[in-house]
Design an enzyme around this catalytic site. Structure first.
Site, PDB file in Angstrom:
ATOM      1  N   ASN A  99       0.869  -1.179   0.000  1.00  0.00           N
ATOM      2  CA  ASN A  99       0.000   0.000   0.000  1.00  0.00           C
ATOM      3  C   ASN A  99       0.906   1.229   0.000  1.00  0.00           C
ATOM      4  O   ASN A  99       1.474   1.578   1.032  1.00  0.00           O
ATOM      5  CB  ASN A  99      -0.886  -0.048   1.258  1.00  0.00           C
ATOM      6  N   TRP A 100       1.022   1.844  -1.160  1.00  0.00           N
ATOM      7  CA  TRP A 100       1.953   2.985  -1.283  1.00  0.00           C
ATOM      8  C   TRP A 100       1.401   4.252  -0.642  1.00  0.00           C
ATOM      9  O   TRP A 100       2.103   5.246  -0.509  1.00  0.00           O
ATOM     10  CB  TRP A 100       2.268   3.266  -2.757  1.00  0.00           C
ATOM     11  N   LYS A 101       0.115   4.228  -0.297  1.00  0.00           N
ATOM     12  CA  LYS A 101      -0.543   5.432   0.244  1.00  0.00           C
ATOM     13  C   LYS A 101      -0.294   6.616  -0.700  1.00  0.00           C
ATOM     14  O   LYS A 101      -0.223   6.410  -1.912  1.00  0.00           O
ATOM     15  CB  LYS A 101      -0.072   5.689   1.678  1.00  0.00           C
ATOM     16  N   HIS A 147      -9.590   1.325   4.937  1.00  0.00           N
ATOM     17  CA  HIS A 147      -8.307   1.498   5.639  1.00  0.00           C
ATOM     18  C   HIS A 147      -8.515   2.462   6.804  1.00  0.00           C
ATOM     19  O   HIS A 147      -9.311   3.403   6.704  1.00  0.00           O
ATOM     20  CB  HIS A 147      -7.252   2.041   4.677  1.00  0.00           C
ATOM     21  N   GLU A 190      -6.899   4.853   7.791  1.00  0.00           N
ATOM     22  CA  GLU A 190      -6.688   6.268   7.450  1.00  0.00           C
ATOM     23  C   GLU A 190      -7.933   6.852   6.775  1.00  0.00           C
ATOM     24  O   GLU A 190      -8.247   8.023   6.945  1.00  0.00           O
ATOM     25  CB  GLU A 190      -5.428   6.401   6.576  1.00  0.00           C
ATOM     26  N   GLU A 234      -5.514  -4.680  10.623  1.00  0.00           N
ATOM     27  CA  GLU A 234      -4.465  -3.686  10.815  1.00  0.00           C
ATOM     28  C   GLU A 234      -4.741  -2.902  12.094  1.00  0.00           C
ATOM     29  O   GLU A 234      -5.517  -1.935  12.076  1.00  0.00           O
ATOM     30  CB  GLU A 234      -4.439  -2.714   9.628  1.00  0.00           C
ATOM     31  N   GLY A 290       2.480   2.324  10.649  1.00  0.00           N
ATOM     32  CA  GLY A 290       3.469   3.384  10.471  1.00  0.00           C
ATOM     33  C   GLY A 290       4.215   3.751  11.740  1.00  0.00           C
ATOM     34  O   GLY A 290       4.900   4.771  11.785  1.00  0.00           O
ATOM     35  N   SER A 344       3.314  -2.166  10.384  1.00  0.00           N
ATOM     36  CA  SER A 344       4.757  -2.269  10.628  1.00  0.00           C
ATOM     37  C   SER A 344       5.341  -3.645  10.295  1.00  0.00           C
ATOM     38  O   SER A 344       6.197  -4.146  11.021  1.00  0.00           O
ATOM     39  CB  SER A 344       5.091  -1.855  12.067  1.00  0.00           C
ATOM     40  N   GLY A 358       2.770  -1.139   4.301  1.00  0.00           N
ATOM     41  CA  GLY A 358       2.807   0.279   3.939  1.00  0.00           C
ATOM     42  C   GLY A 358       4.232   0.725   3.687  1.00  0.00           C
ATOM     43  O   GLY A 358       4.793   0.528   2.613  1.00  0.00           O
ATOM     44  N   GLY A 359       4.868   1.314   4.712  1.00  0.00           N
ATOM     45  CA  GLY A 359       6.200   1.905   4.579  1.00  0.00           C
ATOM     46  C   GLY A 359       7.220   1.037   3.859  1.00  0.00           C
ATOM     47  O   GLY A 359       7.908   1.509   2.940  1.00  0.00           O
TER      48      GLY A 359
HETATM   49  P1  PGA Z   1       2.818   0.268   7.644  1.00  0.00           P
HETATM   50  O1  PGA Z   1       1.356   0.507   7.013  1.00  0.00           O
HETATM   51  O2  PGA Z   1       3.353  -1.022   7.064  1.00  0.00           O
HETATM   52  O3  PGA Z   1       3.604   1.462   7.217  1.00  0.00           O
HETATM   53  O4  PGA Z   1       2.639   0.174   9.122  1.00  0.00           O
HETATM   54  C1  PGA Z   1       0.456  -0.554   6.810  1.00  0.00           C
HETATM   55  C2  PGA Z   1      -0.819  -0.035   6.196  1.00  0.00           C
HETATM   56  O5  PGA Z   1      -1.309   1.025   6.605  1.00  0.00           O
HETATM   57  O6  PGA Z   1      -1.397  -0.679   5.294  1.00  0.00           O
END
Ligand code: PGA
Length: 253
Positions: free
Chosen positions: A12-14, A100, A102, A170, A176, A214, A235-236
């Site tokens: 997930n590149w956001k 998600h 977010e 999640e 993050g 994470s 994500g990251g």
């Molecule tokens: P993260 O994000 O790996 O940076 O914790 C995961 C996500 O939000 O899908």
């Protein structure tokens, strides 16, 4: 119980990247993939919408699949700035992330909205990755299982099956932050998600349940071998081809 399908490793590149970045990372992943005779995982990239076409071109026939990061509940209409699931399908996506944390946090998306988005995705032929997860306050209050169970019940469309829906657990506090959930916590929640899915989805024991929050190369092997963990939503670490590929390689085949 383990499903028979290969683990899904989703990036997930956001809201990150550019056309040049997208091309570089997708090409690097394709190169790494071509070094493998047999691949024990399925790889999914979810770039921001304006980068979908360059990612699609770059992954070519490598087998890497593409997803959106959100979609609207409607097929079309006066919804400035939104993207319909059918548009993502038309652009070459097979998947879309919905709900998600977010999106739930930034836009107040509640379970019923997430469910309608997932249903719109299914109507368009996409597989929704339905995200659920508790906040740190909810975990500390001992409510994690209850909250996640309610989110799964409220966010999965009726009539879903293992081939039309994926769940991603999640925990909000792990996203993050560099602080992943422990394998014990992951096992507990994934087990309870499996129990709910077995009640509300016809073949609920085969629905893929991903863990996200994470996930890094150094914890991926432990997380991906937990019972009822059928992949990861990253994500990251998905913004670095080497790290993302190392996570995928840690998946048990
Ligand atoms: P993260 O994000 O790996 O940076 O914790 C995961 C996500 O939000 O899908």
């Amino acid at each position: 119980m383990k499903t028979s399908t290969r683990p899904l490793i989703a990036g997930n590149w956001k809201m990150n990247g550019s056309r040049a970045f997208a091309k570089d990372i997708a090409e690097a992943l394709v190169n790494r993939l071509s070094e493998h005779e047999e691949v024990g995982f399925e790889m999914l990239l979810c770039p921001p919408a304006p980068l979908i076409d360059v990612v699609r071109e770059s992954v070519g026939a490598s087998g890497i699949v593409i997803g959106g990061q959100d979609c609207h509940t409607a097929k079309q209409g006066a919804h400035t700035g939104d993207i319909a699931a059918v548009m993502l399908a038309d652009a070459g996506c097979n998947y879309v992330i919905v709900g998600h944390s977010e999106r739930r946090g930034d836009y107040g998306e509640v379970d019923a909205v997430v469910r309608d988005k997932a249903a719109a995705a299914q109507m368009a032929g996409l597989i929704p990755l339905v995200c659920v997860g508790e906040t740190v306050e909810q975990r500390e209050a001992g409510e994690a299982v209850e909250i996640v169970t309610k989110q799964v019940e409220g966010s999965i469309p009726n009539g879903s099956s293992a081939s039309t829906v994926i769940v991603a657990y999640e925990p909000v506090w792990a996203i993050g932050t560099g602080r992943s959930a422990t394998v014990k916590d992951i096992a507990e929640i994934h087990n309870s998600i499996r129990t709910v899915l077995s009640k509300i989805v016809v073949d609920g024991e085969s629905v893929r349940i991903l863990y996200g929050g994470s996930v890094k190369p150094d914890n991926a092997a432990a997380i991906l071998s937990v019972d009822n963990v059928n992949g990861a939503l990253v994500g990251g670490a998905s913004l670095n081809a080497h790290e993302f590929f190392s996570i995928a390689e840690a998946a048990p085949s």
